[in-house]
Design an enzyme around this catalytic site. Structure first.
Site, short mmCIF file in Angstrom:
data_model
loop_
_atom_site.label_atom_id
_atom_site.label_comp_id
_atom_site.label_asym_id
_atom_site.label_seq_id
_atom_site.Cartn_x
_atom_site.Cartn_y
_atom_site.Cartn_z
N CYS A 131 0.85 -1.20 0.00
CA CYS A 131 0.00 0.00 0.00
C CYS A 131 0.88 1.24 0.00
O CYS A 131 1.72 1.42 0.89
CB CYS A 131 -0.92 -0.11 1.22
SG CYS A 131 -1.35 1.38 2.07
N CYS A 146 0.77 3.35 3.04
CA CYS A 146 1.39 2.70 4.21
C CYS A 146 2.92 2.84 4.17
O CYS A 146 3.56 2.98 5.22
CB CYS A 146 1.04 1.20 4.24
SG CYS A 146 -0.72 0.88 4.19
#
Ligand SMILES: O=S(=O)([O-])[S-]
Length: 235
Positions: free
Chosen positions: A159, A162
Site C-alpha cells: 500500500c 502505508c
C-alpha cells in the site's frame, strides 16, 4: 529489487490517479457490497491487486486480475456482463479503474469496495490467508497492557500510503525511544489479528494507546508526528 520497485511505483500511480479521478459512483460501502454479494448465487468477485498480493490473502471466492494483467481481455471475457461484478484492491486505485473499465465495456453493474481488502478483513468478513498470523490478538492485548504508551501501525507492504508511514515512524522512534512502544502489523504476515481487532476500515490505520486506553485512532497518515507529539505532551 527491480520487480519490487515496479510494483510499488505501479501501486503509487494507481493511488494518485485513482484519487484524482472524480469519485466513481461504483464505489460502495462494505455493507452494500457484502449484501449485494450475498444476493448472488455465484458472485463475480475480482481482486484487482497483483498476483503476489492475491497469493497471500484474498476475499473467499475471488479471482485475480487487473488492467495490467497480460490476459486481461481473456479474463474479462469469462465474466457474465449481465450480472454484477465486485472489485476490490487496497484503496481507490486498481479496483475503481477495473470497475469503471468493465462498465465502459458494457457490464450492467460493477461495484468497487470502499476501503478495499482492509475494510473486508478488518470487519471480520471471510477471507483466505496463506499463513497464520505472526501476532495474535492475545499477544496484541498483552503489549497494550504491558506498555504505558503504544503506537500501532496497521497496513500492507503493497500500500503506497502505508509505505509513507515508515519514515515518520522512524522519526517518532528516534525521538521517544523506549518511552513509546511501536507495533507494526502487516496484512501479509498478521491478517487474523487485523480481523480480530474489528476496528480497521482502511490502510494505514494508526492507533495510539496510553495506559491501555485509545488516545487516538487515525484512518490514514495525516500529520502523525504532530498528533503523537500533541497527545504525549498533554499527558
Ligand atoms: O490500487 S490500490 O487501490 O490497491 S492503492
Amino acid at each position: 529489487m527491480k520487480n519490487k520497485i515496479n510494483i510499488t511505483t505501479l501501486i503509487l500511480l494507481f493511488t494518485i490517479v485513482g484519487f484524482s479521478q472524480n469519485k466513481s459512483t461504483t464505489t460502495v460501502s462494505l455493507d452494500v457490497y457484502y449484501s449485494k454479494i450475498q444476493a448472488e448465487k455465484k458472485p463475480q468477485i475480482i481482486d484487482a491487486r497483483g498476483a503476489e498480493e492475491f497469493a497471500l490473502n484474498h476475499i473467499n471466492g475471488a479471482v485475480n486480475f487487473n488492467l495490467e494483467s497480460k490476459d486481461y481481455a481473456e479474463q474479462v471475457a469469462k465474466l457474465d456482463k449481465s450480472r454484477p461484478v465486485f472489485t476490490y484492491s487496497i484503496g481507490a486505485g486498481r479496483s475503481v479503474w477495473l470497475a469503471d473499465d468493465l462498465l465502459k465495456k458494457g457490464f450492467k453493474e460493477a461495484y468497487s469496495l470502499e476501503g478495499g481488502i482492509a475494510n473486508w478483513i478488518g470487519n471480520g468478513k471471510p477471507f483466505y490467508a496463506n499463513s497464520k498470523s505472526k501476532l495474535t490478538l492475545a499477544e496484541y492485548n498483552k503489549i497494550v497492557a504491558d506498555n504505558k504508551t503504544v503506537l500501532v501501525d496497521i497496513g500492507s507492504k503493497y500500500c503506497g500510503a502505508c509505505i509513507k508511514v515508515k519514515p515518520v515512524l522512524e522519526t517518532i522512534r528516534a525521538q521517544y525511544g523506549e518511552n513509546l512502544k511501536i507495533v507494526e502489523i502487516e496484512l501479509e504476515t498478521s491478517p487474523q489479528v487485523i480481523a480480530d481487532l474489528k476496528t480497521v476500515k482502511v490502510f494505514p490505520t494508526l492507533i495510539l494507546y496510553q495506559n491501555g486506553k485509545i488516545v487516538f485512532k487515525k484512518d490514514g497518515l495525516g500529520d502523525l508526528k504532530n498528533d503523537v507529539d500533541v497527545a504525549l505532551a498533554s499527558k
